[in-house]
Design a protein around this motif. Sequence first.
Motif, PDB file in Angstrom:
ATOM      1  N   GLY A  17       4.447  -9.138   1.789  1.00  0.00           N
ATOM      2  CA  GLY A  17       4.748  -7.951   2.586  1.00  0.00           C
ATOM      3  C   GLY A  17       3.979  -6.729   2.125  1.00  0.00           C
ATOM      4  O   GLY A  17       3.525  -5.919   2.935  1.00  0.00           O
ATOM      5  N   ARG A  18       3.815  -6.590   0.822  1.00  0.00           N
ATOM      6  CA  ARG A  18       3.081  -5.442   0.278  1.00  0.00           C
ATOM      7  C   ARG A  18       1.594  -5.527   0.650  1.00  0.00           C
ATOM      8  O   ARG A  18       0.972  -4.529   1.008  1.00  0.00           O
ATOM      9  N   VAL A  19       1.020  -6.718   0.556  1.00  0.00           N
ATOM     10  CA  VAL A  19      -0.394  -6.891   0.913  1.00  0.00           C
ATOM     11  C   VAL A  19      -0.591  -6.624   2.403  1.00  0.00           C
ATOM     12  O   VAL A  19      -1.521  -5.915   2.802  1.00  0.00           O
ATOM     13  N   PHE A  20       0.308  -7.149   3.222  1.00  0.00           N
ATOM     14  CA  PHE A  20       0.213  -6.922   4.661  1.00  0.00           C
ATOM     15  C   PHE A  20       0.299  -5.430   4.980  1.00  0.00           C
ATOM     16  O   PHE A  20      -0.487  -4.907   5.771  1.00  0.00           O
ATOM     17  N   GLU A  73      -3.727  -9.235  17.572  1.00  0.00           N
ATOM     18  CA  GLU A  73      -2.524  -9.975  17.194  1.00  0.00           C
ATOM     19  C   GLU A  73      -1.958  -9.389  15.903  1.00  0.00           C
ATOM     20  O   GLU A  73      -2.705  -9.062  14.988  1.00  0.00           O
ATOM     21  N   VAL A  74      -0.634  -9.253  15.860  1.00  0.00           N
ATOM     22  CA  VAL A  74       0.073  -8.850  14.649  1.00  0.00           C
ATOM     23  C   VAL A  74       1.292  -9.752  14.524  1.00  0.00           C
ATOM     24  O   VAL A  74       2.153  -9.753  15.393  1.00  0.00           O
ATOM     25  N   VAL A  75       1.347 -10.536  13.465  1.00  0.00           N
ATOM     26  CA  VAL A  75       2.515 -11.364  13.163  1.00  0.00           C
ATOM     27  C   VAL A  75       2.944 -10.977  11.751  1.00  0.00           C
ATOM     28  O   VAL A  75       2.310 -11.371  10.767  1.00  0.00           O
ATOM     29  N   LEU A  76       3.975 -10.159  11.669  1.00  0.00           N
ATOM     30  CA  LEU A  76       4.451  -9.627  10.389  1.00  0.00           C
ATOM     31  C   LEU A  76       5.067 -10.705   9.528  1.00  0.00           C
ATOM     32  O   LEU A  76       5.881 -11.445  10.033  1.00  0.00           O
ATOM     33  N   PRO A  77       4.799 -10.863   8.307  1.00  0.00           N
ATOM     34  CA  PRO A  77       3.674 -10.387   7.503  1.00  0.00           C
ATOM     35  C   PRO A  77       2.632 -11.487   7.319  1.00  0.00           C
ATOM     36  O   PRO A  77       2.087 -11.651   6.243  1.00  0.00           O
ATOM     37  N   GLU A  78       2.357 -12.238   8.388  1.00  0.00           N
ATOM     38  CA  GLU A  78       1.553 -13.454   8.281  1.00  0.00           C
ATOM     39  C   GLU A  78       0.109 -13.343   8.742  1.00  0.00           C
ATOM     40  O   GLU A  78      -0.765 -13.991   8.194  1.00  0.00           O
ATOM     41  N   GLY A 105       5.211 -15.720  -5.562  1.00  0.00           N
ATOM     42  CA  GLY A 105       5.259 -14.290  -5.827  1.00  0.00           C
ATOM     43  C   GLY A 105       3.929 -13.583  -5.635  1.00  0.00           C
ATOM     44  O   GLY A 105       3.844 -12.369  -5.709  1.00  0.00           O
ATOM     45  N   LYS A 106       2.891 -14.353  -5.392  1.00  0.00           N
ATOM     46  CA  LYS A 106       1.563 -13.795  -5.122  1.00  0.00           C
ATOM     47  C   LYS A 106       1.248 -13.998  -3.646  1.00  0.00           C
ATOM     48  O   LYS A 106       2.022 -14.612  -2.925  1.00  0.00           O
ATOM     49  N   THR A 107       0.117 -13.479  -3.220  1.00  0.00           N
ATOM     50  CA  THR A 107      -0.284 -13.619  -1.824  1.00  0.00           C
ATOM     51  C   THR A 107      -1.695 -14.160  -1.734  1.00  0.00           C
ATOM     52  O   THR A 107      -2.623 -13.600  -2.326  1.00  0.00           O
ATOM     53  N   LEU A 139      -5.470  -1.156  -5.859  1.00  0.00           N
ATOM     54  CA  LEU A 139      -4.355  -0.445  -5.232  1.00  0.00           C
ATOM     55  C   LEU A 139      -3.049  -1.206  -5.435  1.00  0.00           C
ATOM     56  O   LEU A 139      -2.021  -0.624  -5.801  1.00  0.00           O
ATOM     57  N   LEU A 140      -3.082  -2.516  -5.233  1.00  0.00           N
ATOM     58  CA  LEU A 140      -1.882  -3.337  -5.408  1.00  0.00           C
ATOM     59  C   LEU A 140      -1.429  -3.344  -6.861  1.00  0.00           C
ATOM     60  O   LEU A 140      -0.231  -3.319  -7.150  1.00  0.00           O
ATOM     61  N   GLN A 141      -2.373  -3.342  -7.802  1.00  0.00           N
ATOM     62  CA  GLN A 141      -2.017  -3.302  -9.220  1.00  0.00           C
ATOM     63  C   GLN A 141      -1.400  -1.956  -9.599  1.00  0.00           C
ATOM     64  O   GLN A 141      -0.471  -1.900 -10.401  1.00  0.00           O
ATOM     65  N   GLU A 142      -1.913  -0.864  -9.009  1.00  0.00           N
ATOM     66  CA  GLU A 142      -1.310   0.458  -9.237  1.00  0.00           C
ATOM     67  C   GLU A 142       0.150   0.449  -8.799  1.00  0.00           C
ATOM     68  O   GLU A 142       1.016   0.974  -9.500  1.00  0.00           O
ATOM     69  N   ALA A 143       0.413  -0.144  -7.640  1.00  0.00           N
ATOM     70  CA  ALA A 143       1.791  -0.203  -7.128  1.00  0.00           C
ATOM     71  C   ALA A 143       2.670  -1.021  -8.066  1.00  0.00           C
ATOM     72  O   ALA A 143       3.811  -0.643  -8.347  1.00  0.00           O
TER      73      ALA A 143
END
Length: 154
Positions: A17-20, A73-78, A105-107, A139-143
Motif C-alpha cells: 500500500g505504501r509503494v502504491f 486502469e487503477v486497481v488499489l493497491p495492485e 512485508g515487502k513489495t 523515499l520509502l526508506q525515509e518513511a
Amino acid sequence: MSASDIVIVRVFDAPRGRVFRAWVEPHLTIRWWAPRELTTISFELVARPGGAWRAVLRAPSGAQSVEGGIVREVVLPERLVFTLASSDRPRRETLVSVAFSARDGKTQMIFRQSGFTSTSLRDANKDGWIECFDQLESLLQEALTAELGTAKRA
C-alpha cells in the motif's frame, strides 16, 4: 516482451500500500519522479480511469519539459496503467503498467513500458526509470526510518 519494451522488477522493503501510494499521491510522487539530473517541479494526477496526469521537469540549465498522459486502469493497491508522452516527443505515446505484489512485508514491483520506436530511446528511458526507482527506494526508506523512530519514542 518485445524489443521495444522496458521491464524492470524491483523489490522494495515497504508494504504494498505504501509503494502504491508513492505512485498515486502527488506530494509523494513529486519527490522521486525524475532522474537525478532533473527536478520535478510539479506533479498532478487524477488516479482514476480516464484521469489525466502531468509532470513538469526542470534541467540544471533551467530548461523545462512536460510529461503527461491518461490513466487507463487503477486497481488499489495492485496495478496502475497509464499512457506517457513527453513535450520532447508529443506524438510518441508509450504505455506504462505497474504491478505491485506483497512479498513477506515487502513489495515486488513489475514495471513495463511499451511502444518505443527505437532501442536507443528505450534504453535511455530505462536508465532514467532505474534512477527514479532508486529515489523511490530512498523515499520509502525515509518513511520506514521515520516510522521506526516514532515507534521507539512511543
